[in-house]
Design an enzyme around this catalytic site. Structure first.
Site, PDB file in Angstrom:
ATOM      1  N   CYS A 110      -3.743  -4.258   3.938  1.00 41.79           N
ATOM      2  CA  CYS A 110      -2.479  -4.545   4.634  1.00 41.79           C
ATOM      3  C   CYS A 110      -2.532  -5.907   5.316  1.00 41.79           C
ATOM      4  O   CYS A 110      -1.539  -6.628   5.372  1.00 41.79           O
ATOM      5  CB  CYS A 110      -2.182  -3.463   5.646  1.00 41.79           C
ATOM      6  SG  CYS A 110      -3.551  -3.197   6.772  1.00 41.79           S
ATOM      7  N   GLY A 141       1.012   3.070   6.133  1.00 44.15           N
ATOM      8  CA  GLY A 141       1.493   3.014   4.750  1.00 44.15           C
ATOM      9  C   GLY A 141       2.567   1.953   4.596  1.00 44.15           C
ATOM     10  O   GLY A 141       2.636   0.999   5.379  1.00 44.15           O
ATOM     11  N   SER A 142       3.410   2.155   3.608  1.00 37.65           N
ATOM     12  CA  SER A 142       4.383   1.113   3.263  1.00 37.65           C
ATOM     13  C   SER A 142       5.566   1.108   4.243  1.00 37.65           C
ATOM     14  O   SER A 142       5.849   2.112   4.906  1.00 37.65           O
ATOM     15  CB  SER A 142       4.893   1.344   1.849  1.00 37.65           C
ATOM     16  OG  SER A 142       5.587   2.569   1.801  1.00 37.65           O
ATOM     17  N   GLU A 187       1.807   1.806  11.332  1.00 38.24           N
ATOM     18  CA  GLU A 187       0.948   0.729  10.816  1.00 38.24           C
ATOM     19  C   GLU A 187       1.418   0.446   9.393  1.00 38.24           C
ATOM     20  O   GLU A 187       1.088   1.180   8.465  1.00 38.24           O
ATOM     21  CB  GLU A 187      -0.521   1.181  10.808  1.00 38.24           C
ATOM     22  CG  GLU A 187      -1.115   1.387  12.183  1.00 38.24           C
ATOM     23  CD  GLU A 187      -1.436   0.077  12.899  1.00 38.24           C
ATOM     24  OE1 GLU A 187      -1.239  -1.010  12.312  1.00 38.24           O
ATOM     25  OE2 GLU A 187      -1.868   0.147  14.055  1.00 38.24           O
ATOM     26  N   GLY A 211       7.552   4.242   5.990  1.00 40.61           N
ATOM     27  CA  GLY A 211       7.599   4.207   7.452  1.00 40.61           C
ATOM     28  C   GLY A 211       9.029   4.308   7.964  1.00 40.61           C
ATOM     29  O   GLY A 211       9.310   5.051   8.922  1.00 40.61           O
TER      30      GLY A 211
HETATM   31  P1  NAD Z   1       2.930   4.869   0.969  1.00 35.47           P
HETATM   32  O1  NAD Z   1       3.913   4.568   2.026  1.00 35.47           O
HETATM   33  O2  NAD Z   1       3.413   5.014  -0.426  1.00 35.47           O
HETATM   34  O3  NAD Z   1       2.165   6.233   1.298  1.00 35.47           O
HETATM   35  C1  NAD Z   1       1.438   6.419   2.480  1.00 35.47           C
HETATM   36  C2  NAD Z   1       1.335   7.899   2.773  1.00 35.47           C
HETATM   37  O4  NAD Z   1       2.631   8.400   3.098  1.00 35.47           O
HETATM   38  C3  NAD Z   1       0.833   8.747   1.602  1.00 35.47           C
HETATM   39  O5  NAD Z   1      -0.073   9.708   2.089  1.00 35.47           O
HETATM   40  C4  NAD Z   1       2.128   9.422   1.109  1.00 35.47           C
HETATM   41  O6  NAD Z   1       1.895  10.644   0.488  1.00 35.47           O
HETATM   42  C5  NAD Z   1       2.870   9.611   2.420  1.00 35.47           C
HETATM   43  N1  NAD Z   1       4.330   9.789   2.327  1.00 35.47           N
HETATM   44  C6  NAD Z   1       5.172   9.312   1.386  1.00 35.47           C
HETATM   45  N2  NAD Z   1       6.448   9.673   1.686  1.00 35.47           N
HETATM   46  C7  NAD Z   1       6.398  10.378   2.845  1.00 35.47           C
HETATM   47  C8  NAD Z   1       7.390  10.995   3.676  1.00 35.47           C
HETATM   48  N3  NAD Z   1       8.688  10.931   3.382  1.00 35.47           N
HETATM   49  N4  NAD Z   1       6.985  11.621   4.790  1.00 35.47           N
HETATM   50  C9  NAD Z   1       5.672  11.670   5.124  1.00 35.47           C
HETATM   51  N5  NAD Z   1       4.694  11.113   4.370  1.00 35.47           N
HETATM   52  C10 NAD Z   1       5.055  10.465   3.251  1.00 35.47           C
HETATM   53  O7  NAD Z   1       1.815   3.748   1.100  1.00 35.47           O
HETATM   54  P2  NAD Z   1       0.575   3.499   0.141  1.00 35.47           P
HETATM   55  O8  NAD Z   1       1.079   2.982  -1.154  1.00 35.47           O
HETATM   56  O9  NAD Z   1      -0.315   4.713   0.146  1.00 35.47           O
HETATM   57  O10 NAD Z   1      -0.223   2.363   0.937  1.00 35.47           O
HETATM   58  C11 NAD Z   1       0.043   1.019   0.776  1.00 35.47           C
HETATM   59  C12 NAD Z   1       0.855   0.482   1.924  1.00 35.47           C
HETATM   60  O11 NAD Z   1       0.210   0.828   3.152  1.00 35.47           O
HETATM   61  C13 NAD Z   1       0.957  -1.013   1.935  1.00 35.47           C
HETATM   62  O12 NAD Z   1       2.267  -1.397   2.258  1.00 35.47           O
HETATM   63  C14 NAD Z   1       0.004  -1.431   3.043  1.00 35.47           C
HETATM   64  O13 NAD Z   1       0.291  -2.668   3.610  1.00 35.47           O
HETATM   65  C15 NAD Z   1       0.137  -0.320   4.008  1.00 35.47           C
HETATM   66  N6  NAD Z   1      -1.050  -0.214   4.871  1.00 35.47           N
HETATM   67  C16 NAD Z   1      -0.944  -0.554   6.192  1.00 35.47           C
HETATM   68  C17 NAD Z   1      -2.076  -0.512   7.018  1.00 35.47           C
HETATM   69  C18 NAD Z   1      -2.016  -0.883   8.476  1.00 35.47           C
HETATM   70  O14 NAD Z   1      -2.907  -0.501   9.210  1.00 35.47           O
HETATM   71  N7  NAD Z   1      -1.005  -1.607   8.936  1.00 35.47           N
HETATM   72  C19 NAD Z   1      -3.296  -0.120   6.491  1.00 35.47           C
HETATM   73  C20 NAD Z   1      -3.353   0.216   5.143  1.00 35.47           C
HETATM   74  C21 NAD Z   1      -2.222   0.183   4.341  1.00 35.47           C
END
Ligand code: NAD
Length: 475
Positions: free
Chosen positions: A281, A225-226, A247, A230
């Site tokens: 990503c 995720g973001s 990731e 992270g």
């Molecule tokens: P996000 O960080 O907003 O959310 C990702 C997940 O985290 C969601 O399921 C969300 O509910 C959960 N989450 C949010 N706060 C949390 C917390 N405090 N504790 C535990 N879980 C929590 O990301 P997004 O908007 O869903 O995805 C987009 C981002 O993901 C972009 O920055 C993208 O680059 C990244 N991404 C990375 C990869 C990789 O493999 N490197 C792959 C896909 C997406």
């Protein structure tokens, strides 16, 4: 309207609350899903813990896990058509790409099925009085937090190696796009994994997600995720020193040298930044072009962007909507900020009139210090910049805080390889963006995260080493 459920301890379970899921192509509510709360999260963690303690996954002969994983792969392929339609409608992605996600998910299960019985330790020589060897043992309960952009394939990317290595898993699906993952898990369930081995919850990241990563039974966190989320999860992980795979995002650059093959480059730009509306990503979000070909490449990328037609995913268009209105507004605001800093928006830069959350394919001429050249947009926005000398190109490419992937385009093998060796990132593509596959290790450096997914290497993200030393008795 269809209502989807969570999967806890081998049962599909409703919840007191529900989340509504929109179709990004229409902006209309498409379906609902049970919104897990903290008590559901506790039930899932307890079920996974019981599975770990029973040894039902970890104590069997590894070939048994191979059998389960292969059955799961077959079952995933069988639901790919139906699952793709749901993924397309909840996520906005094209039907073909949604179908590919299910196929890729099946491939992860096949690939890690082949590795499940080959996770072998080593024998360590310590002289004639000792026998010493290592074992790779599962982590225990793996908590996996999944983002919305490729929920099905990213879920399988972490779930398959975790199961192959003998871990029980609790997955938190993304609020915006959780439905197709339930179809994935329903298919996997038929393979016969032990009860509690796989649990799937949809809930808010800020409560359920956070509770899972902080949970006393959580032995590993796999977060995709973001960067911001992270970082917050890493702070929670620090409390219990929980091992984590991160990731995160990227701002990946391609360098195009003067001897680039233009057709090859343009084909890569098309998938690199406009596939999945740029919500990737590892998107090619920056293109750094050698001055002598700059005008020609610039014209070609603008022509490409202008040729791509937006439409709803079900029609397999070249440009699909972005996930939400909030994301659309965020992208447009970043483009406005770029304009304010003096960048030239060469095409696109606006929303499409009508329903759905579309952003027209956008090409922006910027300079390396501008925000648009440093921050992840997560939309169909390509930043282009010129360079004169090789060293300057490398400096610009390596000049952000991210380091996920990078690319080099040019005919000279020595030059492309020499530059690839100097680029910061977990993966470097030469002459084709996204060269590689599920077999090639993937992950970041810097703010793009750490740990590796995909490939054989990923299996070692899901085990820990135990060393056993034996003192032989002397006669
Ligand atoms: P996000 O960080 O907003 O959310 C990702 C997940 O985290 C969601 O399921 C969300 O509910 C959960 N989450 C949010 N706060 C949390 C917390 N405090 N504790 C535990 N879980 C929590 O990301 P997004 O908007 O869903 O995805 C987009 C981002 O993901 C972009 O920055 C993208 O680059 C990244 N991404 C990375 C990869 C990789 O493999 N490197 C792959 C896909 C997406």
């Amino acid at each position: 309207m269809q209502h989807y459920l969570n999967y806890i301890d081998g049962q599909w379970k409703d919840a007191a609350g529900q989340l509504l899921v929109n179709n990004p192509a229409t902006g209309q509510v498409y379906a609902s899903i049970a919104q897990a709360d903290i008590s559901d999260a506790d039930l899932a963690m307890a079920a996974a813990r019981r599975c770990v303690e029973s040894g039902a996954l970890s104590d069997v002969r590894p070939a048994q896990r191979t059998t389960w994983l292969l059955k799961a792969a077959e079952a995933i392929r069988a639901v790919a058509d139906a699952g793709a339609l749901v993924a397309c409608r909840e996520n906005g992605k094209s039907l073909n790409d949604a179908y590919d996600e299910f196929n890729e998910a099946a491939r992860y299960f096949e690939y890690y099925a082949g590795l499940a019985d080959k996770i072998e330790g080593i024998s360590v020589p310590l002289g004639k009085d000792y026998i010493d060897f290592t074992q790779y043992v599962p982590m225990g309960v793996s908590v996996q937090i999944v983002p919305w952009n490729f929920p099905v394939s990213i879920c399988a990317r972490s779930l398959a190696p975790a199961l192959a290595a003998g871990n029980a898993v609790v997955i938190k699906s993304p609020e915006l796009s959780p439905l197709a993952m339930t179809i994935l898990v329903k298919a996997i369930e038929t393979a016969g994994f032990p009860k509690g081995a796989i649990n799937l919850l949809c809930g808010k990241g800020s409560d359920v997600g956070r509770h899972l990563v902080q949970h006393q039974f959580c032995n590993q966190i796999v977060f995709t995720g973001s960067v911001q989320t992270g970082q917050s999860i890493l702070k929670d992980a620090a409390e219990r020193a929980t091992p984590s795979v991160m990731e995160l995002g990227g701002k990946s650059a391609a360098i195009a040298f003067a001897d680039v093959n233009l057709d090859q480059l343009i084909a890569s730009v098309k998938v690199g930044i406009f596939f999945n509306a740029g919500q990737v990503c590892s998107a090619m979000s920056r293109l750094i072009i050698q001055q002598s070909r700059y005008d020609q490449v610039k014209q070609a990328v603008v022509a490409l962007a202008q040729s791509l037609c937006p439409g709803p995913g079900e029609h397999n268009p070249e440009i699909t909507p972005v996930i939400s209105q909030q994301q659309q507004q965020r992208i447009l605001a970043m483009i406005e900020q770029a304009r304010a800093e003096g960048a030239q928006v060469l095409c696109g830069g606006i929303a499409v009139d009508g329903p759905g959350y579309f952003v027209l394919p956008t090409v922006i001429e910027a300079t390396p210090e501008m925000q648009i050249a440093n921050e992840e947009v997560f939309g169909p926005v390509l930043v282009i910049m010129p360079f004169e000398e090789e060293a300057e190109a490398i400096r610009i490419a390596n000049g952000t805080d991210f380091g996920l992937v990078a690319g080099v385009f040019g005919e000279g093998l020595s030059q492309t390889l020499n530059v690839a060796n100097q680029l910061r990132g977990g993966q470097v593509f030469i002459n084709e963006w996204f060269a590689g596959g599920i077999e090639t290790p993937f992950g970041g450096v810097g703010l793009s995260g750490f740990g590796r997914e995909k490939g054989q290497e990923a299996i070692y993200s899901y085990v820990q080493t135990r060393n056993i030393g034996i003192r032989l008795s002397t006669a």
